[in-house]
Motif scaffolding. Structure first.
Motif, PDB file in Angstrom:
ATOM      1  N   ARG A   6      -5.019  -1.455   5.295  1.00  0.00           N
ATOM      2  CA  ARG A   6      -4.391  -1.129   6.573  1.00  0.00           C
ATOM      3  C   ARG A   6      -3.187  -2.054   6.807  1.00  0.00           C
ATOM      4  O   ARG A   6      -3.350  -3.263   6.921  1.00  0.00           O
ATOM      5  CB  ARG A   6      -5.396  -1.319   7.716  1.00  0.00           C
ATOM      6  CG  ARG A   6      -6.593  -0.375   7.651  1.00  0.00           C
ATOM      7  CD  ARG A   6      -7.692  -0.831   8.618  1.00  0.00           C
ATOM      8  NE  ARG A   6      -7.201  -0.942   9.997  1.00  0.00           N
ATOM      9  CZ  ARG A   6      -7.135   0.077  10.845  1.00  0.00           C
ATOM     10  NH1 ARG A   6      -7.529   1.278  10.475  1.00  0.00           N
ATOM     11  NH2 ARG A   6      -6.675  -0.114  12.066  1.00  0.00           N
ATOM     12  N   THR A  30      -2.251   2.402   4.024  1.00  0.00           N
ATOM     13  CA  THR A  30      -1.953   3.285   5.160  1.00  0.00           C
ATOM     14  C   THR A  30      -1.270   2.434   6.218  1.00  0.00           C
ATOM     15  O   THR A  30      -1.797   1.374   6.585  1.00  0.00           O
ATOM     16  CB  THR A  30      -3.251   3.852   5.791  1.00  0.00           C
ATOM     17  OG1 THR A  30      -3.989   4.495   4.766  1.00  0.00           O
ATOM     18  CG2 THR A  30      -2.934   4.848   6.892  1.00  0.00           C
ATOM     19  N   VAL A  32      -0.853   1.802   9.707  1.00  0.00           N
ATOM     20  CA  VAL A  32      -1.605   2.228  10.890  1.00  0.00           C
ATOM     21  C   VAL A  32      -0.834   1.976  12.183  1.00  0.00           C
ATOM     22  O   VAL A  32      -1.188   2.527  13.232  1.00  0.00           O
ATOM     23  CB  VAL A  32      -2.985   1.526  10.959  1.00  0.00           C
ATOM     24  CG1 VAL A  32      -3.847   1.932   9.776  1.00  0.00           C
ATOM     25  CG2 VAL A  32      -2.839   0.004  11.023  1.00  0.00           C
ATOM     26  N   GLU A  65      -4.669  -4.986  16.624  1.00  0.00           N
ATOM     27  CA  GLU A  65      -4.939  -4.210  15.404  1.00  0.00           C
ATOM     28  C   GLU A  65      -5.708  -5.043  14.377  1.00  0.00           C
ATOM     29  O   GLU A  65      -5.472  -6.247  14.249  1.00  0.00           O
ATOM     30  CB  GLU A  65      -3.614  -3.737  14.776  1.00  0.00           C
ATOM     31  CG  GLU A  65      -2.814  -2.808  15.654  1.00  0.00           C
ATOM     32  CD  GLU A  65      -3.516  -1.493  15.945  1.00  0.00           C
ATOM     33  OE1 GLU A  65      -4.238  -0.968  15.073  1.00  0.00           O
ATOM     34  OE2 GLU A  65      -3.346  -0.986  17.075  1.00  0.00           O
ATOM     35  N   LEU A  67      -5.727  -5.663  10.689  1.00  0.00           N
ATOM     36  CA  LEU A  67      -4.748  -5.401   9.626  1.00  0.00           C
ATOM     37  C   LEU A  67      -5.117  -6.123   8.332  1.00  0.00           C
ATOM     38  O   LEU A  67      -5.562  -7.270   8.362  1.00  0.00           O
ATOM     39  CB  LEU A  67      -3.353  -5.877  10.066  1.00  0.00           C
ATOM     40  CG  LEU A  67      -2.761  -5.202  11.310  1.00  0.00           C
ATOM     41  CD1 LEU A  67      -1.480  -5.914  11.738  1.00  0.00           C
ATOM     42  CD2 LEU A  67      -2.485  -3.721  11.048  1.00  0.00           C
ATOM     43  N   ASP A  68      -4.866  -5.445   7.201  1.00  0.00           N
ATOM     44  CA  ASP A  68      -5.020  -6.095   5.892  1.00  0.00           C
ATOM     45  C   ASP A  68      -3.710  -6.744   5.451  1.00  0.00           C
ATOM     46  O   ASP A  68      -3.709  -7.614   4.589  1.00  0.00           O
ATOM     47  CB  ASP A  68      -5.459  -5.076   4.845  1.00  0.00           C
ATOM     48  CG  ASP A  68      -6.842  -4.524   5.147  1.00  0.00           C
ATOM     49  OD1 ASP A  68      -7.731  -5.334   5.468  1.00  0.00           O
ATOM     50  OD2 ASP A  68      -7.026  -3.294   5.085  1.00  0.00           O
TER      51      ASP A  68
END
Ligand SMILES: NC(=O)c1ccc[n+]([C@@H]2O[C@H](COP(=O)([O-])OP(=O)(O)OC[C@H]3O[C@@H](n4cnc5c(N)ncnc54)[C@H](O)[C@@H]3O)[C@@H](O)[C@H]2O)c1
Length: 343
Positions: A6, A30, A32, A65, A67-68
């Motif tokens: 993400r 993705t 996001v 969020e 998040l990666d």
């Protein structure tokens, strides 16, 4: 296949569109959410890429969020604060070039990510152009022997100011914006640099910074290279945005010339190979070589995140490229050789 990573993109301006296109084509990521302080830009880009989650403030993005990774595509004044924000939230981070406005800022950004234990990659994409990768691979075959001299050259009269008007206003221009890429390619092909000198000029009276730079570099293994760049050089056909490379080795020579022609000459004769980049579905000429390099560096980032390895153009690596930029400005203004250890 594992769940896609993400990501979020901060800064949705001129160049970020390439990054968003490439992310869309990479199945392991993705996007996001997007963030831009300009609400109109958020609507335009969010609608174009069908990304519904939008922020005008990066602090809100990180607060809300999961998040990666985050991909920072803003211009340099915001880089340090945004990278430090990512580090504070333990989010792995990509930062566009120029990495930082000063070596002190760059070192602080690397230290912040180290302290947080998060990977940091600079989006230094020029070395990821397929033609440059082909040059590197050709040198590594040993066909031209031990390289002893090289040149990396980018000369053009392309109007970069219409797409990126901020480039006309800074006191520094071509070394900081474009030369940084060409210097990084020289490091990539010929190894790290011990010292350099430079000469600069401003030919275009309508801009504030220098638009011509000629640099001479001593590399650690004794190779000498010339790195030259110009946005004041009218040629036909216009080569923008191709980077040309010349390498002389103990057993032969290599030339990457206009039209992505890679010519290798040895005692056995001459071979010519077409190393043109593919035209990705969303890409447009003449930018397609740069656009492909964006895809390749982003794919590299995902692989590095998955395997826990340091990206080739990590923040730590990019300190050495940024030092060449600072050395070039010092060398030009003081008309002397500048050791990279001084920077
Ligand atoms: N790697 C390459 O080949 C390449 C090519 C072109 C540009 N670039 C680099 O990409 C970066 C962006 O350049 P650009 O031409 O797209 O600039 P741009 O001005 O078109 O876009 C930057 C965007 O970031 C937004 N922004 C700025 N500060 C922000 C903040 N704190 N929070 C949220 N949004 C913010 C602005 O509103 C703008 O929409 C620059 O550092 C430039 O050098 C790289």
């Amino acid at each position: 296949m594992s769940t896609p990573l993400r990501g979020a993109v901060i800064g949705c301006g001129f160049f970020a569109l390439n990054q968003l296109h490439a992310w869309r084509d990479l199945p392991d990521a993705t996007i996001v959410a997007i963030c831009d302080r300009d609400p109109a830009r958020l609507v335009e880009v969010g609608d174009a890429f069908d990304i519904a989650t939008r922020y005008t403030d990066a602090a809100d993005l990180f607060a809300r969020e999961r998040l990666d990774f985050v991909d920072i595509a803003t211009t340099v004044p915001s880089h340090r604060a945004l990278v430090e924000l990512a580090a504070a939230h333990c989010v792995p981070v990509i930062c566009q070039k120029p990495f930082a406005a000063s070596m002190a800022d760059a070192r602080a950004m690397v230290a912040a990510c180290d302290a947080a234990g998060v990977p940091l990659m600079v989006h230094e994409n020029f070395r990821w152009q397929s033609a440059i990768l082909a040059v590197k691979a050709a040198i590594e075959t040993g066909r031209i022997g031990q390289p002893f001299w090289g040149r990396v050259s980018f000369r053009s009269a392309y109007d970069v100011f219409s797409g990126q008007p901020y480039l006309a206003t800074g006191s520094r221009f071509i070394i900081e914006d474009l030369g940084i890429h060409v210097l990084d390619v020289a490091r990539f092909l010929f190894g790290d640099v011990t010292r350099l000198t430079a000469r600069t000029r401003r030919v275009n009276p309508a801009i504030a910074g220098e638009d011509v730079a000629t640099m001479m570099l001593d590399h650690v293994d004794g190779l000498t290279s010339i790195v030259d760049c110009s946005y004041a050089t009218r040629l036909a056909p216009e080569p923008f945005p191709e980077t040309f490379v010349e390498v002389d080795g103990s057993l032969g020579t290599l030339r990457l010339s206009q039209g992505y022609r890679l010519t290798i000459t040895t005692v056995d004769g001459t071979s010519v190979e077409d190393v043109s980049p593919p035209l990705l579905p969303w890409a447009s000429r003449p930018w397609h070589n740069i656009q492909e390099s964006v895809m390749l560096i982003q794919r590299h980032w995902l692989a590095a995140l998955r395997t826990g390895t340091e990206p080739a153009t990590s923040g730590r690596d990019n300190l050495k490229t940024l030092a060449l930029v600072e050395a070039a400005y010092a060398g030009a203004s003081e008309e002397r050789w500048v050791a990279t250890a001084e920077i």
